[in-house]
Design a protein around this motif. Structure first.
Motif, PDB file in Angstrom:
ATOM      1  N   PRO A 241       0.845  -1.203   0.000  1.00 10.38           N
ATOM      2  CA  PRO A 241       0.000   0.000   0.000  1.00 10.38           C
ATOM      3  C   PRO A 241       0.874   1.243   0.000  1.00 10.38           C
ATOM      4  O   PRO A 241       2.094   1.179   0.218  1.00 10.38           O
ATOM      5  N   GLY A 242       0.263   2.381  -0.239  1.00 12.89           N
ATOM      6  CA  GLY A 242       1.022   3.624  -0.224  1.00 12.89           C
ATOM      7  C   GLY A 242       1.578   3.948   1.143  1.00 12.89           C
ATOM      8  O   GLY A 242       2.687   4.460   1.275  1.00 12.89           O
ATOM      9  N   LEU A 243       0.798   3.647   2.186  1.00  8.50           N
ATOM     10  CA  LEU A 243       1.200   3.910   3.564  1.00  8.50           C
ATOM     11  C   LEU A 243       0.744   2.742   4.440  1.00  8.50           C
ATOM     12  O   LEU A 243      -0.242   2.069   4.122  1.00  8.50           O
ATOM     13  N   ILE A 244       1.445   2.523   5.534  1.00  6.34           N
ATOM     14  CA  ILE A 244       1.101   1.487   6.503  1.00  6.34           C
ATOM     15  C   ILE A 244       0.560   2.177   7.755  1.00  6.34           C
ATOM     16  O   ILE A 244       1.184   3.114   8.285  1.00  6.34           O
ATOM     17  N   VAL A 245      -0.581   1.713   8.229  1.00  6.14           N
ATOM     18  CA  VAL A 245      -1.221   2.290   9.415  1.00  6.14           C
ATOM     19  C   VAL A 245      -1.217   1.252  10.525  1.00  6.14           C
ATOM     20  O   VAL A 245      -1.605   0.097  10.309  1.00  6.14           O
ATOM     21  N   THR A 246      -0.750   1.637  11.716  1.00  2.00           N
ATOM     22  CA  THR A 246      -0.743   0.719  12.854  1.00  2.00           C
ATOM     23  C   THR A 246      -1.490   1.341  14.030  1.00  2.00           C
ATOM     24  O   THR A 246      -1.663   2.561  14.108  1.00  2.00           O
TER      25      THR A 246
END
Length: 323
Positions: A241-246
């Motif tokens: 993905p463009g960004l990883i969210v945690t």
């Protein structure tokens, strides 16, 4: 001894006798104060996110954010415990009172993990890590933007990938690894005993496999303290993905749900998240820093363009005299 004096002495001795019973009880109550409930924060030995030893102990990106969070939760005792990815999941699956600050939200984990409603951290996605100069049979099949497909790469049986089986990188990458494990299990080498990326990189340098997955920022930080780690190249992945969210997460128990609810309501944490993003940006190589800023700007613009939720409908007030 007259009657009045005798009555006074009887009352005095009665008071002393009762005090002999009451005071120990009061003292005991003071000595046996109930300790607040404890949260076991499970930390990974994961530079630059956690610094678990050495002169920079406690100064990692997540360490500093966790410190700010702990100061806002005095109703809990906070116990910091260095763990492994494997143990984190084992503790959560068994319902122990444990939490971790940053976890990727994937469906398989929601059965035993409760996640915060607010994202803790947003970062650049993982990349394919290869020894500098390595070229797979047939060469790299790069797309116009320079990225490659992990699923397509693993169609070549000569390419072996080393992985940490409990680590997740997002649905696209995870699915490509899952399919390769199912169809060509000898091609995907799991190294859970190595802990985190450092062990994988040393093994990659010894050519036991050809490629692995991770974040370029963690490799570059490891190289500062482990100069013998090797020299690597990073290739962007089509499946990433463009960004990883945690998200912050705890064991899916009534206790864990209460802790996450408390975290969700903490004041001032948006400012701490902004500071965390600034620190993260500062550690990125200049080329990646530009990419990160552009993607975060696009994300924020998209969020700002979303229509506001409708205002709640107010019940009509009854007119005077109406029933």
């Amino acid at each position: 001894m007259n009657l009045r004096l005798r009555h006074h002495l009887r009352r005095t001795w009665a008071t002393v006798f009762l005090a002999g019973w009451v005071l120990p009880g009061v003292s005991s109550a003071l000595e046996t104060q109930v300790e607040p409930p404890a949260i076991r924060w499970l930390l990974l030995d994961f530079v630059p996110y956690h610094m678990v030893d050495g002169p920079n102990k406690g100064t990692g990106l997540r360490d500093q954010y966790l410190s700010a969070l702990i100061k806002r939760m005095p109703e809990y005792r906070h116990v910091l415990e260095v763990s492994s990815t494997e143990r984190i999941f084992q503790y959560m699956q068994s319902g122990q009172p444990v939490c971790t600050l940053s976890m990727l939200k994937v469906p398989e984990r929601e059965a035993y993990t409760v996640f915060g409603s607010e994202a803790f951290f947003i970062q650049l996605p993982p990349v394919l890590i290869v020894r500098r100069g390595y070229v797979p049979p047939g060469g790299w099949k790069k797309r116009p933007r320079g990225d490659i497909s992990l699923a397509e790469l693993l169609q070549s049986p000569e390419v072996r990938v080393g992985t940490l089986p409990k680590r997740r990188f997002g649905l696209g990458i995870d699915e490509a690894l899952k399919q390769a494990r199912a169809s060509r299990p000898e091609q995907v080498l799991d190294f859970s005993e190595y802990g985190l990326l450092s062990g994988l990189l040393h093994t990659l340098g010894r050519k036991r496999f050809d490629v692995t997955l991770g974040y370029s920022i963690e490799v570059e930080q490891l190289r500062k303290t482990q100069p013998d780690l090797g020299d690597f190249e990073y290739l962007p992945l089509v499946e990433a993905p463009g960004l990883i969210v945690t998200y912050p997460s705890c064991s899916r128990t009534p206790w864990g749900k209460q802790v996450i609810q408390t975290i969700d309501q903490l004041p001032g944490m948006e400012a701490e998240r902004a500071l965390l993003r600034e620190r993260y940006e500062a550690l990125l190589p200049p080329s990646e820093r530009q990419v990160y800023r552009a993607r975060m700007a696009a994300l924020n613009a998209s969020a700002a363009a979303q229509p506001a939720p409708p205002a709640p409908i107010q019940a009509e007030q009854p007119k005077p005299g109406a029933r």
